[in-house]
Design a protein around this motif. Structure first.
Motif, PDB file in Angstrom:
ATOM      1  N   VAL A 178       0.857  -1.187   0.000  1.00  5.06           N
ATOM      2  CA  VAL A 178       0.000   0.000   0.000  1.00  5.06           C
ATOM      3  C   VAL A 178       0.891   1.234   0.000  1.00  5.06           C
ATOM      4  O   VAL A 178       1.810   1.339   0.817  1.00  5.06           O
ATOM      5  CB  VAL A 178      -0.937   0.009   1.241  1.00  5.06           C
ATOM      6  N   GLU A 179       0.610   2.170  -0.919  1.00  9.85           N
ATOM      7  CA  GLU A 179       1.335   3.435  -0.970  1.00  9.85           C
ATOM      8  C   GLU A 179       0.412   4.548  -0.497  1.00  9.85           C
ATOM      9  O   GLU A 179      -0.758   4.601  -0.881  1.00  9.85           O
ATOM     10  CB  GLU A 179       1.779   3.755  -2.401  1.00  9.85           C
ATOM     11  N   ILE A 180       0.960   5.412   0.341  1.00  9.53           N
ATOM     12  CA  ILE A 180       0.232   6.586   0.824  1.00  9.53           C
ATOM     13  C   ILE A 180       1.076   7.814   0.527  1.00  9.53           C
ATOM     14  O   ILE A 180       2.283   7.836   0.794  1.00  9.53           O
ATOM     15  CB  ILE A 180      -0.054   6.490   2.334  1.00  9.53           C
ATOM     16  N   GLN A 181       0.437   8.835  -0.034  1.00  9.70           N
ATOM     17  CA  GLN A 181       1.085  10.130  -0.233  1.00  9.70           C
ATOM     18  C   GLN A 181       0.624  11.031   0.900  1.00  9.70           C
ATOM     19  O   GLN A 181      -0.556  11.354   0.997  1.00  9.70           O
ATOM     20  CB  GLN A 181       0.719  10.733  -1.588  1.00  9.70           C
ATOM     21  N   ALA A 182       1.547  11.389   1.778  1.00 15.87           N
ATOM     22  CA  ALA A 182       1.254  12.234   2.932  1.00 15.87           C
ATOM     23  C   ALA A 182       2.027  13.536   2.753  1.00 15.87           C
ATOM     24  O   ALA A 182       3.192  13.629   3.128  1.00 15.87           O
ATOM     25  CB  ALA A 182       1.648  11.533   4.224  1.00 15.87           C
TER      26      ALA A 182
ATOM     27  N   PRO B 115       4.432  15.852   1.142  1.00 18.06           N
ATOM     28  CA  PRO B 115       5.536  15.546   0.234  1.00 18.06           C
ATOM     29  C   PRO B 115       6.109  14.143   0.429  1.00 18.06           C
ATOM     30  O   PRO B 115       7.019  13.742  -0.279  1.00 18.06           O
ATOM     31  CB  PRO B 115       6.577  16.604   0.613  1.00 18.06           C
ATOM     32  N   HIS B 116       5.571  13.392   1.386  1.00 20.55           N
ATOM     33  CA  HIS B 116       6.132  12.087   1.734  1.00 20.55           C
ATOM     34  C   HIS B 116       5.355  10.943   1.090  1.00 20.55           C
ATOM     35  O   HIS B 116       4.137  10.855   1.231  1.00 20.55           O
ATOM     36  CB  HIS B 116       6.149  11.889   3.251  1.00 20.55           C
ATOM     37  N   ARG B 117       6.068  10.055   0.422  1.00 21.78           N
ATOM     38  CA  ARG B 117       5.482   8.830  -0.124  1.00 21.78           C
ATOM     39  C   ARG B 117       5.893   7.699   0.806  1.00 21.78           C
ATOM     40  O   ARG B 117       7.069   7.450   1.012  1.00 21.78           O
ATOM     41  CB  ARG B 117       6.011   8.569  -1.526  1.00 21.78           C
ATOM     42  N   LEU B 118       4.900   7.028   1.391  1.00 27.20           N
ATOM     43  CA  LEU B 118       5.177   5.926   2.296  1.00 27.20           C
ATOM     44  C   LEU B 118       4.618   4.640   1.713  1.00 27.20           C
ATOM     45  O   LEU B 118       3.522   4.634   1.144  1.00 27.20           O
ATOM     46  CB  LEU B 118       4.554   6.189   3.668  1.00 27.20           C
ATOM     47  N   VAL B 119       5.368   3.578   1.838  1.00 31.41           N
ATOM     48  CA  VAL B 119       4.965   2.280   1.323  1.00 31.41           C
ATOM     49  C   VAL B 119       4.972   1.286   2.469  1.00 31.41           C
ATOM     50  O   VAL B 119       5.935   1.213   3.227  1.00 31.41           O
ATOM     51  CB  VAL B 119       5.924   1.797   0.207  1.00 31.41           C
ATOM     52  N   SER B 120       3.878   0.530   2.584  1.00 35.12           N
ATOM     53  CA  SER B 120       3.768  -0.475   3.639  1.00 35.12           C
ATOM     54  C   SER B 120       3.488  -1.833   3.024  1.00 35.12           C
ATOM     55  O   SER B 120       2.656  -1.955   2.118  1.00 35.12           O
ATOM     56  CB  SER B 120       2.629  -0.110   4.598  1.00 35.12           C
ATOM     57  N   LEU B 121       4.191  -2.832   3.501  1.00 40.25           N
ATOM     58  CA  LEU B 121       3.926  -4.209   3.113  1.00 40.25           C
ATOM     59  C   LEU B 121       3.125  -4.840   4.243  1.00 40.25           C
ATOM     60  O   LEU B 121       3.554  -4.833   5.396  1.00 40.25           O
ATOM     61  CB  LEU B 121       5.234  -4.974   2.897  1.00 40.25           C
ATOM     62  N   LEU B 122       1.957  -5.345   3.911  1.00 42.94           N
ATOM     63  CA  LEU B 122       1.094  -5.966   4.902  1.00 42.94           C
ATOM     64  C   LEU B 122       0.356  -7.123   4.259  1.00 42.94           C
ATOM     65  O   LEU B 122       0.530  -7.392   3.068  1.00 42.94           O
ATOM     66  CB  LEU B 122       0.133  -4.947   5.516  1.00 42.94           C
TER      67      LEU B 122
END
Length: 131
Positions: free
Chosen positions: A88-92, A94-101
């Motif tokens: 799952v990618e979230i744009q917060a 200027p920050h792009r965060l990627v989580s593996l779940l």
């Protein structure tokens, strides 16, 4: 006892100096003047006010039931589903965060591209909370 200027108070509370000044003018936080006329807040008063402020900001509706404190609210921009795992990618901002779940977690949260979500980071793990 340690005392703080309005600027230091603002920085410690995470607000602008104007906001800290308005709170002082309204009597929400006690101040006194030093010999040069600067307005100061006693450390004990600031500590008590910061606890009061934190309680008033987090109502039961907004309560987050997690121990992870580094929160990045944003929008889901991509979801890649595998048989067992998901990305799952979230744009917060200027920050792009990627989580593996797990795929199951994505489905339970009802995550979809375009919805609001909060990425929470603790150490090297990224947790996703649905907002």
């Amino acid at each position: 006892m340690q005392s703080y200027t309005i600027g230091q108070t603002a920085r410690l509370l995470g607000v602008s100096p104007d906001t800290a000044r308005r709170w002082a003018d309204a009597g929400r936080v006690a101040t006194h003047r030093d010999e040069s006329g600067r307005r100061l807040v006693d450390g004990k008063d600031l500590a008590a006010f910061s606890v009061e402020l934190a309680k008033s900001v987090h109502s039961e509706e907004d309560a987050s039931y997690t121990s992870v404190r580094n929160a990045f609210p944003g929008i889901v921009t991509a979801i890649k589903l595998g048989d067992v795992a998901a990305q799952v990618e979230i744009q917060a901002g200027p920050h792009r965060l990627v989580s593996l779940l797990t795929r199951e977690a994505v489905e339970e949260l009802g995550l979809e591209v375009g919805m609001e979500a909060t990425a929470r980071v603790k150490s090297t793990n990224v947790h996703i909370d649905r907002t």
